[in-house]
Write an enzyme that holds these catalytic residues in place. Sequence first.
Site, PDB file in Angstrom:
ATOM      1  N   HIS A   1       0.835  -1.212   0.000  1.00 15.97           N
ATOM      2  CA  HIS A   1       0.000   0.000   0.000  1.00 15.97           C
ATOM      3  C   HIS A   1       0.869   1.261   0.000  1.00 15.97           C
ATOM      4  O   HIS A   1       0.508   2.282   0.574  1.00 15.97           O
ATOM      5  CB  HIS A   1      -0.993  -0.009   1.170  1.00 15.97           C
ATOM      6  CG  HIS A   1      -2.087  -1.018   0.964  1.00 15.97           C
ATOM      7  ND1 HIS A   1      -3.220  -0.747   0.234  1.00 15.97           N
ATOM      8  CD2 HIS A   1      -2.197  -2.309   1.348  1.00 15.97           C
ATOM      9  CE1 HIS A   1      -3.993  -1.838   0.193  1.00 15.97           C
ATOM     10  NE2 HIS A   1      -3.390  -2.802   0.864  1.00 15.97           N
ATOM     11  N   THR A   2       2.014   1.138  -0.628  1.00 10.24           N
ATOM     12  CA  THR A   2       2.915   2.294  -0.776  1.00 10.24           C
ATOM     13  C   THR A   2       2.928   2.796  -2.214  1.00 10.24           C
ATOM     14  O   THR A   2       3.285   3.939  -2.457  1.00 10.24           O
ATOM     15  CB  THR A   2       4.352   1.892  -0.400  1.00 10.24           C
ATOM     16  OG1 THR A   2       4.616   0.623  -0.991  1.00 10.24           O
ATOM     17  CG2 THR A   2       4.534   1.789   1.102  1.00 10.24           C
TER      18      THR A   2
ATOM     19  N   GLY B   1      -4.214 -12.252  -4.604  1.00  7.14           N
ATOM     20  CA  GLY B   1      -3.164 -11.286  -4.277  1.00  7.14           C
ATOM     21  C   GLY B   1      -1.858 -11.531  -5.004  1.00  7.14           C
ATOM     22  O   GLY B   1      -0.828 -10.982  -4.628  1.00  7.14           O
TER      23      GLY B   1
ATOM     24  N   SER C   1      -1.629 -11.076  -8.382  1.00  2.00           N
ATOM     25  CA  SER C   1      -1.698 -10.257  -9.610  1.00  2.00           C
ATOM     26  C   SER C   1      -2.093 -11.026 -10.865  1.00  2.00           C
ATOM     27  O   SER C   1      -1.493 -10.845 -11.930  1.00  2.00           O
ATOM     28  CB  SER C   1      -0.375  -9.542  -9.865  1.00  2.00           C
ATOM     29  OG  SER C   1      -0.130  -8.658  -8.838  1.00  2.00           O
TER      30      SER C   1
ATOM     31  N   SER D   1      -4.772 -10.430 -12.454  1.00  2.00           N
ATOM     32  CA  SER D   1      -5.339  -9.430 -13.379  1.00  2.00           C
ATOM     33  C   SER D   1      -4.242  -8.710 -14.133  1.00  2.00           C
ATOM     34  O   SER D   1      -4.331  -8.514 -15.349  1.00  2.00           O
ATOM     35  CB  SER D   1      -6.154  -8.361 -12.643  1.00  2.00           C
ATOM     36  OG  SER D   1      -6.911  -8.912 -11.637  1.00  2.00           O
TER      37      SER D   1
ATOM     38  N   GLU E   1      -6.929  -0.965 -16.106  1.00  7.16           N
ATOM     39  CA  GLU E   1      -7.562  -1.405 -14.848  1.00  7.16           C
ATOM     40  C   GLU E   1      -8.248  -0.227 -14.147  1.00  7.16           C
ATOM     41  O   GLU E   1      -9.357  -0.354 -13.639  1.00  7.16           O
ATOM     42  CB  GLU E   1      -6.502  -2.040 -13.934  1.00  7.16           C
ATOM     43  CG  GLU E   1      -7.070  -2.493 -12.608  1.00  7.16           C
ATOM     44  CD  GLU E   1      -6.750  -3.933 -12.254  1.00  7.16           C
ATOM     45  OE1 GLU E   1      -6.024  -4.604 -12.994  1.00  7.16           O
ATOM     46  OE2 GLU E   1      -7.251  -4.386 -11.215  1.00  7.16           O
TER      47      GLU E   1
ATOM     48  N   ASP F   1       1.690  -3.949  -9.575  1.00 11.49           N
ATOM     49  CA  ASP F   1       1.458  -5.265 -10.181  1.00 11.49           C
ATOM     50  C   ASP F   1       1.871  -5.282 -11.651  1.00 11.49           C
ATOM     51  O   ASP F   1       2.554  -6.194 -12.118  1.00 11.49           O
ATOM     52  CB  ASP F   1      -0.027  -5.647 -10.076  1.00 11.49           C
ATOM     53  CG  ASP F   1      -0.529  -5.582  -8.650  1.00 11.49           C
ATOM     54  OD1 ASP F   1       0.301  -5.474  -7.733  1.00 11.49           O
ATOM     55  OD2 ASP F   1      -1.759  -5.616  -8.456  1.00 11.49           O
TER      56      ASP F   1
ATOM     57  N   TYR G   1     -10.233  -1.137  -0.655  1.00  8.50           N
ATOM     58  CA  TYR G   1      -8.962  -0.676  -1.240  1.00  8.50           C
ATOM     59  C   TYR G   1      -9.086   0.805  -1.619  1.00  8.50           C
ATOM     60  O   TYR G   1      -8.223   1.622  -1.270  1.00  8.50           O
ATOM     61  CB  TYR G   1      -8.637  -1.519  -2.472  1.00  8.50           C
ATOM     62  CG  TYR G   1      -7.327  -1.150  -3.140  1.00  8.50           C
ATOM     63  CD1 TYR G   1      -6.142  -1.787  -2.807  1.00  8.50           C
ATOM     64  CD2 TYR G   1      -7.275  -0.144  -4.119  1.00  8.50           C
ATOM     65  CE1 TYR G   1      -4.943  -1.441  -3.410  1.00  8.50           C
ATOM     66  CE2 TYR G   1      -6.085   0.203  -4.726  1.00  8.50           C
ATOM     67  CZ  TYR G   1      -4.922  -0.454  -4.369  1.00  8.50           C
ATOM     68  OH  TYR G   1      -3.734  -0.098  -4.975  1.00  8.50           O
TER      69      TYR G   1
HETATM   70  C1  GLA Z   1      -2.949  -4.400  -5.069  1.00  9.84           C
HETATM   71  C2  GLA Z   1      -2.823  -3.245  -6.055  1.00  9.84           C
HETATM   72  C3  GLA Z   1      -1.402  -2.670  -6.043  1.00  9.84           C
HETATM   73  C4  GLA Z   1      -0.944  -2.343  -4.623  1.00  9.84           C
HETATM   74  C5  GLA Z   1      -1.222  -3.513  -3.688  1.00  9.84           C
HETATM   75  C6  GLA Z   1      -0.954  -3.166  -2.247  1.00  9.84           C
HETATM   76  O1  GLA Z   1      -2.154  -5.474  -5.490  1.00  9.84           O
HETATM   77  O2  GLA Z   1      -3.151  -3.678  -7.360  1.00  9.84           O
HETATM   78  O3  GLA Z   1      -1.342  -1.530  -6.878  1.00  9.84           O
HETATM   79  O4  GLA Z   1      -1.543  -1.164  -4.163  1.00  9.84           O
HETATM   80  O5  GLA Z   1      -2.564  -3.970  -3.780  1.00  9.84           O
HETATM   81  O6  GLA Z   1       0.392  -2.924  -2.038  1.00  9.84           O
END
Ligand code: GLA
Length: 392
Positions: A36-37, A132, A134, A136, A168, A180, A229
Site C-alpha cells: 500500500h505504498t 493477491g 496479480s 489481473s 484497470e 502489479d 482498497y
Molecule cells: C494491489 C494493487 C497494487 C498495490 C497492492 C498493495 O495489489 O493492485 O497496486 O496497491 O494492492 O500494495
Amino acid sequence: MDHRTIELRTAFKQSFGSDAQVAVRAPGRVNLIGEHTDYNDGFCLPMAIERDVLIAYRSRSDTTVRVLSLQQKNLEIFDVGPSEGNRIHKSSQVSARWADYIKGCAQVLREEGLKLHGVDMALTGDVPLGSGLSSSAALEVATMLALLGANGLTFSAEKIAKLAQRAENTYVGTQCGILDQLSSACAVHGQAMLMDCRTLALTPAPLPKGISVVIADTGKRRGLVDSAYNERRAQCEAGARALGVSHLRDVSMAGLWQARQAGKLDAVALKRCEHVVAENGRTVAAFACLTSGNAEAFGQLMDQSHADLRDKFEVSCRELDDMVAISRALPGCLGSRMTGAGFGGCTVSLVKDEHTSAFASSLASAYKKLHDLPMAVYLTCAAAGAGPVVLG
Ligand code: GLA
C-alpha cells in the site's frame, strides 16, 4: 515446451482453424515488502513468480477480436474498429467479466490513437485468481503484448505497464497503483526489485542465498476488496492533503509526529499515514538487507510490515493473521507477512532452504485445523518479466 503450451496450441487450432503465429507470457508477482505504498509514490520490493498468463495469437485483417479462455471455457467476440464508437462495451454477463481486462486494454490502446486490427487469441494461466498474486495484471500485460504484437507494434515494458494500469483504473474500475503491472512487465529473472513508484526506476537485488520464498494462499477470497482498497487510497490522499504534500512519500516520521501534535490528522488518518511512512522506510531498509545478504534483518522487517498492515492500515484478516502466526512459529522461518492488497489472499515467508519442505507441510496441516478453506502452498523462484514464448 510444457503441457500448457501444447494445450494452448491445440485449442487455438481447434477453435480458430489455423495455427497461432506467436505466443506471449506475463507472470504474476509476489511483493516481499512495501505494501500500500505504490499509490503513495513510495517504494515496493516485488519479484515475479513462476506462474503466468499465456496467450497464443494470430492477427486478422479485419477489426474483430476473438478471445478463447481455456480456464473460463468461454469465447468472447468484440470489435475494435472505429464503427464501434468511442467505447468498447463491457461484458454484460458475469461469466464473461474476465474479458473486460482484454477489452480494457484494447480500449486504452484506441485512446492512444492507435487504429487496431483484429486478432484471434487463446489464453490460459496458472496464477490463482483473486489471491493477491496479480492474476489481473498478468492478464492485462499479456494482452497488451498480444494486441501490440498483432498490430506490428513494440512499446517499452514501462509503457506497457502504465497502459495496463490505465486499463484497470479507467475501464475495469479498480484504483490500483503501478506495482502489479510494472512487476509483471519488467521483472528480472532470479532477482527481486526495489521499485520507486515515483520515478518507476527499478533496481534489481539478489535474493539471499540458501533462503526460499514460500507463498501460502489462505483460500480466503477477497470479498469487497475494491471498495475497501479505494477507501484506503482515499484516506492516504486525504492524509497527504492535510499534511500539505502531494503524496505520503514526502512525509517523514518526524513530520508526522509534528502534524499529530498540531492536530492535523484524526486518529484513523494518523494510523494509515504511520503505516505508509514506516513501510517506505522498511522497504528501503529491506533492499539494503538484500544487497548486504542480511536475511535475518529482512525477515524482521517483514514481521513489522505485517503488524502495521494488521493494526494500522487494517487490511489483514483472521486467516492471514493465523497463517503468519503459524509460519513464524515454524523452524527456519525468518519472516512472514500478508502480500498484496489484503483482506484475504496470500502470505509470503522467507524460509531457510533446509526447512522448506517441512515448513510447507507443517504449515498446511496446522492451518487446515483452523480453517476449512482450499489453502495452498507455492514455492517459487524469481521469474523473468513478460515476453515472447516459443510455441514449438
Ligand atoms: C494491489 C494493487 C497494487 C498495490 C497492492 C498493495 O495489489 O493492485 O497496486 O496497491 O494492492 O500494495
